[in-house]
Design a protein around this motif. Sequence first.
Motif, PDB file in Angstrom:
ATOM      1  N   ALA A  11      29.910  33.751  29.542  1.00 35.24           N
ATOM      2  CA  ALA A  11      31.036  34.681  29.510  1.00 35.24           C
ATOM      3  C   ALA A  11      30.619  36.071  29.976  1.00 35.24           C
ATOM      4  O   ALA A  11      31.343  36.722  30.747  1.00 35.24           O
ATOM      5  CB  ALA A  11      31.631  34.736  28.108  1.00 35.24           C
ATOM      6  N   VAL A  25      32.742  39.189  37.915  1.00 37.94           N
ATOM      7  CA  VAL A  25      34.091  39.633  38.282  1.00 37.94           C
ATOM      8  C   VAL A  25      34.072  41.115  38.638  1.00 37.94           C
ATOM      9  O   VAL A  25      34.725  41.554  39.590  1.00 37.94           O
ATOM     10  CB  VAL A  25      35.073  39.346  37.129  1.00 37.94           C
ATOM     11  N   ARG A  60      39.310  41.856  34.599  1.00 38.92           N
ATOM     12  CA  ARG A  60      38.355  42.368  33.609  1.00 38.92           C
ATOM     13  C   ARG A  60      38.871  42.154  32.191  1.00 38.92           C
ATOM     14  O   ARG A  60      38.095  41.907  31.271  1.00 38.92           O
ATOM     15  CB  ARG A  60      38.087  43.855  33.867  1.00 38.92           C
ATOM     16  N   LEU A  87      35.960  33.030  36.716  1.00 38.06           N
ATOM     17  CA  LEU A  87      36.697  32.939  35.458  1.00 38.06           C
ATOM     18  C   LEU A  87      36.974  31.489  35.081  1.00 38.06           C
ATOM     19  O   LEU A  87      36.859  31.103  33.914  1.00 38.06           O
ATOM     20  CB  LEU A  87      38.011  33.714  35.569  1.00 38.06           C
ATOM     21  N   ALA A  96      38.198  38.556  31.414  1.00 45.02           N
ATOM     22  CA  ALA A  96      36.772  38.360  31.169  1.00 45.02           C
ATOM     23  C   ALA A  96      36.389  38.855  29.777  1.00 45.02           C
ATOM     24  O   ALA A  96      35.578  38.221  29.082  1.00 45.02           O
ATOM     25  CB  ALA A  96      35.954  39.076  32.240  1.00 45.02           C
ATOM     26  N   ALA A 117      30.093  36.013  33.630  1.00 47.17           N
ATOM     27  CA  ALA A 117      31.384  35.985  34.323  1.00 47.17           C
ATOM     28  C   ALA A 117      31.986  37.381  34.392  1.00 47.17           C
ATOM     29  O   ALA A 117      32.536  37.792  35.421  1.00 47.17           O
ATOM     30  CB  ALA A 117      32.336  35.019  33.628  1.00 47.17           C
ATOM     31  N   ALA A 118      31.894  38.114  33.284  1.00 48.51           N
ATOM     32  CA  ALA A 118      32.429  39.476  33.264  1.00 48.51           C
ATOM     33  C   ALA A 118      31.704  40.358  34.279  1.00 48.51           C
ATOM     34  O   ALA A 118      32.333  41.148  34.994  1.00 48.51           O
ATOM     35  CB  ALA A 118      32.311  40.063  31.852  1.00 48.51           C
TER      36      ALA A 118
END
Length: 412
Positions: free
Chosen positions: A336, A343, A311, A355, A314, A339-340
């Motif tokens: 982005a 995850v 995290r 990531l 991210a 992706a955060a």
Amino acid sequence: MDLFDAALTGTRGTPATGRSGPSAPLAVRMRPAALDEVAGQAHLLVPGSPLRRLVEPDDESARRAAPGSVILWGPPGVGKTTLAYLVATVSGRRFVELSAVTAGVKEVRQVVEDARRRLATGGEETVLFIDEVHRFSKTQQDALLPSVENRWVTLVAATTENPSFSVNSPLLSRSLLLTLKPLTGDDVRALVRRAVADERGLDGAVELTDEAEDQLVRMAGGDARKALTILEAAAGAALADAVPGRTPGDPVAVDLDTVERAVDVAAVRYDRDGDQHYDVVSAFIKSIRGSDVDAALHYLARMVAAGEDPRFIARRLVISAAEDVGMADPSALQTAVAAAQAVQLIGMPEGRIVLAEAVVHLATAPKSNRAYQGIDAALADVRAGKVGVVPPHLRDAHYAGAEGLGHGKGYR
């Protein structure tokens, strides 16, 4: 704790007694017996340097002029514990070690009181070595101040963290800070060759091939302990596999395959709480900013392998997408953020793929920091008092009486 601890102390907080025996680990047996055997720290060992005065005082006046407290700062495996040991043994002082991981204020005060009694009765001086001093609390560090100020002990503290942040100011101001440099490949190679030949080490029982030596040096990553530990494991494997009928006295060859079998994966040199944490993160973001995809993935892999919180990675990608890519490719921020969220949803190890996808997008995207510069310039104006009043045509015109005040008039 150091791999050398067993050779330094019988039990925690007791003085070391003599050199290690043949059953001790190779890294312990090869501990330098003099300053001239210390590798890679020539900047601290020049004639007349504070460290030399502390270890090798020419007379009593030189000893009194030597520093009473030293903080050794450097990465793992570069000789911090070795130097502390030499301060005690070469100068004939008593050596006592405490670990900041296990010792508390009580243990510190016991050692100091014992050192005071010895001095009062004409006994030997005491070198108190505290490993990982950055783990001591402020109260524990404060407990060391009287002993440093009165020279009841010679304090040698070791840390892998920046002392400016991890050691409190009163102790830092009363200590001489010595920064140890990482060992070069040549430094490690010289240590390995000495360990192979020296009677304290392998005494010529094995012979490294050039490829094996190169691989061992590379895997050590500048850490002397790691190099000697790998060497010992490889030598043990080679000797165990040696042909029974070989000529006695002939060295056993240690080849590349033997070294690689001895150590499956070299440990990643990365500290999630220390300086390397910030160095790797900095290199990671700068590689993305510089559009170097391979480097960015390399530093991502180092963080993932070291167990960094995905995290955190991210969040840094979201910041990079806005700060570095910006309006040159607004979809990078979407990637982005996605992706955060992904995850957070799926966790690791699958999160590494998400990531990596985001890293590749950001690293290959065009870059623009105009939005970043623009908001900072606007904030600078506001902080400088350049605010003014809101023009009438931009003011809120949705309440009774606003029109009579001219609010919104002329707005298009």
